[in-house]
Design an enzyme around this catalytic site. Structure first.
Site, PDB file in Angstrom:
ATOM      1  NE  ARG A  54       4.562  -7.099  -6.977  1.00 23.69           N
ATOM      2  CZ  ARG A  54       3.466  -7.119  -6.218  1.00 23.69           C
ATOM      3  NH1 ARG A  54       3.051  -6.041  -5.596  1.00 23.69           N
ATOM      4  NH2 ARG A  54       2.792  -8.234  -6.077  1.00 23.69           N
ATOM      5  CG  HIS A  71      -1.664  -9.041  -8.336  1.00 23.54           C
ATOM      6  ND1 HIS A  71      -0.653  -8.192  -7.947  1.00 23.54           N
ATOM      7  CD2 HIS A  71      -2.773  -8.564  -7.735  1.00 23.54           C
ATOM      8  CE1 HIS A  71      -1.135  -7.243  -7.144  1.00 23.54           C
ATOM      9  NE2 HIS A  71      -2.425  -7.447  -7.007  1.00 23.54           N
ATOM     10  CD  GLU A 118      -1.966  -7.626  -0.875  1.00 26.47           C
ATOM     11  OE1 GLU A 118      -3.185  -7.701  -1.079  1.00 26.47           O
ATOM     12  OE2 GLU A 118      -1.401  -6.560  -0.607  1.00 26.47           O
ATOM     13  CG  ASN A 121       2.063  -5.953  -1.184  1.00 29.78           C
ATOM     14  OD1 ASN A 121       3.225  -5.787  -1.567  1.00 29.78           O
ATOM     15  ND2 ASN A 121       1.199  -6.683  -1.862  1.00 29.78           N
ATOM     16  CE1 TYR A 152      -1.620   0.397  -1.016  1.00 25.74           C
ATOM     17  CE2 TYR A 152      -1.359  -1.908  -0.395  1.00 25.74           C
ATOM     18  CZ  TYR A 152      -1.344  -0.919  -1.352  1.00 25.74           C
ATOM     19  OH  TYR A 152      -1.047  -1.228  -2.648  1.00 25.74           O
ATOM     20  CD  GLU A 157       0.347  -4.225  -3.959  1.00 29.23           C
ATOM     21  OE1 GLU A 157      -0.602  -3.741  -3.289  1.00 29.23           O
ATOM     22  OE2 GLU A 157       0.239  -5.259  -4.634  1.00 29.23           O
TER      23      GLU A 157
HETATM   24  C1  FCB Z   1      -3.484  -4.564  -2.586  1.00 27.93           C
HETATM   25  C2  FCB Z   1      -3.524  -5.307  -3.910  1.00 27.93           C
HETATM   26  C3  FCB Z   1      -3.465  -4.393  -5.118  1.00 27.93           C
HETATM   27  C4  FCB Z   1      -4.305  -3.159  -4.909  1.00 27.93           C
HETATM   28  C5  FCB Z   1      -3.941  -2.490  -3.615  1.00 27.93           C
HETATM   29  C6  FCB Z   1      -4.685  -1.196  -3.358  1.00 27.93           C
HETATM   30  O1  FCB Z   1      -4.041  -5.358  -1.596  1.00 27.93           O
HETATM   31  O2  FCB Z   1      -2.450  -6.208  -3.977  1.00 27.93           O
HETATM   32  O3  FCB Z   1      -3.847  -5.131  -6.245  1.00 27.93           O
HETATM   33  O4  FCB Z   1      -5.636  -3.497  -4.948  1.00 27.93           O
HETATM   34  O5  FCB Z   1      -4.176  -3.370  -2.546  1.00 27.93           O
END
Ligand code: FCB
Length: 443
Positions: A77, A121, A167, A295, A297, A353
């Site tokens: 990607r 992006h 995002e 995405n 985290y 992500e």
């Molecule tokens: C996300 C972004 C990516 C990177 C990661 C850590 O929010 O999409 O570009 O910064 O975080």
């Protein structure tokens, strides 16, 4: 756990973004983006870092693709830089820019790696910011549509999977409310107006996709926070609902139902910050997507706070944290995927992500990033559990292929499977997590 625990056609890859890796920011006809201007403005980025050179991927893409191939990835990607194709955002085309992505796509396909392309992006052509106010203007939608159509007709014969925006939460609120990202403003009402124009532009791109491309899929990649209430109290439950609507539902539910999440909208309305919705806006926003890009985290914890503007606040949890200060919570990925599948229309999902920043150190040519390896293993496991609970998860992209320009943090935060040696000509050094992932994919 190995690759065999996932379906044979499962997509395994890594993710990057143009401004974070390409460099060559004013080379070969490329126009500046809002990030060019923002990173050069004093005091915006850690130690004044810029994306001028970044990982120099523009010149080293072949080496990067061979690293992906040795990893055993079957997908990659990446995003296209709009001002590399159209230096002013509209009008004149930069053929050298089109040729660069054509070469990248061809070398990926030659290595058995399917491209998943993100159209936006965050590197908006600076000229569009200057002339019309970028995403603040409703006119951006038509320009984004034209750009999208040019990309689809150039590469749609070879590229089958597309993501309109990365995002929109960040390109509206981090950029227009919290002021941390380009163009660095802080205005609640404007921020929601920008979010509205981003969603309209997403819809426009989907429309152009349907009229240009006959076979292929298109989706939207969203911030995906697992939100937990601080306690079982009804007040904290309400706080979690609002926070979920702000972070997640605003960009997942609206394109699905054509209506902004009710509770949060009411709060915005009270303070006069709801975006203006014109007839047919929602019809456009609702252009159906084929998949959602998740995405993921970390998690956030919501607590009721009658004194704050929206009636809630976030409170810190006590889990181990990454170098970004984000809590490590693999279970949140499973829970998010299950909730997203159920509540966002039972569409196929991709994790577009997931990864972590660690304080990596280069020791005699190696990087022993043990925490990242464990992080990935545990998140792969969480994804597989969600699939066992009938979530239609189709792929997983690790953020990121290599350490890169982490926005306002500059090069200080390392997310890569590959160490980028900024001191030594951007030399690439695969970390232990890269070899772990390679073995996972091979076994
Ligand atoms: C996300 C972004 C990516 C990177 C990661 C850590 O929010 O999409 O570009 O910064 O975080």
């Amino acid at each position: 756990m190995t690759r065999k625990d996932f379906p044979p056609d499962f997509i395994w890859g890594t993710a990057t973004a143009s401004y974070q890796i390409e460099g060559a920011d004013s080379e070969a006809g490329k126009g500046p983006s809002i990030w060019t201007a923002f990173s050069h403005a004093p005091g915006k980025i850690y130690q004044g870092h810029t994306g001028d050179l970044a990982c120099d991927h523009y010149h080293r893409y072949k080496e990067d693709v061979s690293l992906l191939a040795s990893l055993g990835a079957n997908a990659y990607r990446f995003s296209i830089s709009w001002p590399r194709l159209f230096p002013e955002g509209r009008g004149a085309r930069n053929q050298k820019g089109f040729d660069f992505y054509a070469r990248l796509i061809d070398v990926l396909i030659a290595n058995g790696i399917q491209p998943f392309i993100t159209l936006y992006h965050w590197d908006l052509p600076l000229e569009l910011q200057k002339s019309i106010g970028g995403w603040e203007s409703r006119d951006i939608t038509a320009y984004f549509g034209d750009y999208a159509e040019a990309v689809f007709s150039s590469y749609g014969d070879r590229v089958k999977n597309w993501i309109t925006l990365n995002e929109p939460f960040c390109s509206s609120h981090l950029s227009y409310l919290f002021g941390e990202h380009a163009p660095g403003k802080s205005d609640l009402k404007e921020s929601f107006a920008v979010a509205h124009n981003l969603l309209r532009s997403h819809g426009e791109a989907v429309r152009r996709f349907r009229s240009t491309i006959k076979d292929g899929t298109v989706g939207l990649s969203n911030v995906s926070q697992w939100v937990e209430p601080a306690s079982d109290s009804p007040e904290d439950g309400e706080a979690a609902k609002l926070l979920n609507q702000f972070f997640n539902d605003w960009f997942y539910v609206t394109p699905l139902k054509g209506e902004y999440p009710v509770d949060f909208s009411q709060r915005l309305d009270k303070i006069g910050a709801m975006p203006e919705i014109q007839p047919e806006d929602m019809e456009l926003i609702m252009e159906p997507v084929d998949f959602w890009g998740v995405n993921y985290y970390s998690r956030i914890i919501a607590k009721a706070d009658p004194k704050s503007e929206f009636g809630y606040n976030t409170v810190p949890g006590d889990l181990e944290r990454t170098a970004m200060g984000w809590e490590i919570y693999p279970k949140g990925l499973q829970l998010f995927l299950e909730r997203a599948y159920r509540e966002y229309g039972e569409k196929p999902l991709y994790i577009t992500e997931n990864g972590m920043a660690e304080d990596d150190e280069l020791e005699e040519g190696s990087v022993h990033d043990k925490k990242r390896t464990i992080y990935l293993r545990d998140h792969f496991d969480a994804a597989s559990k969600a699939m066992n609970n009938s979530v239609d998860l189709k792929g997983y992209f690790v953020w990121s292929l290599m350490d890169n320009f982490e926005w306002a943090h500059g090069y200080s935060k390392r997310f890569g499977l590959i160490y980028t040696d900024y001191e030594n000509n951007q030399r690439r050094i695969p970390k232990d997590s890269y070899y772990w992932f390679r073995d996972f994919l091979r076994r």
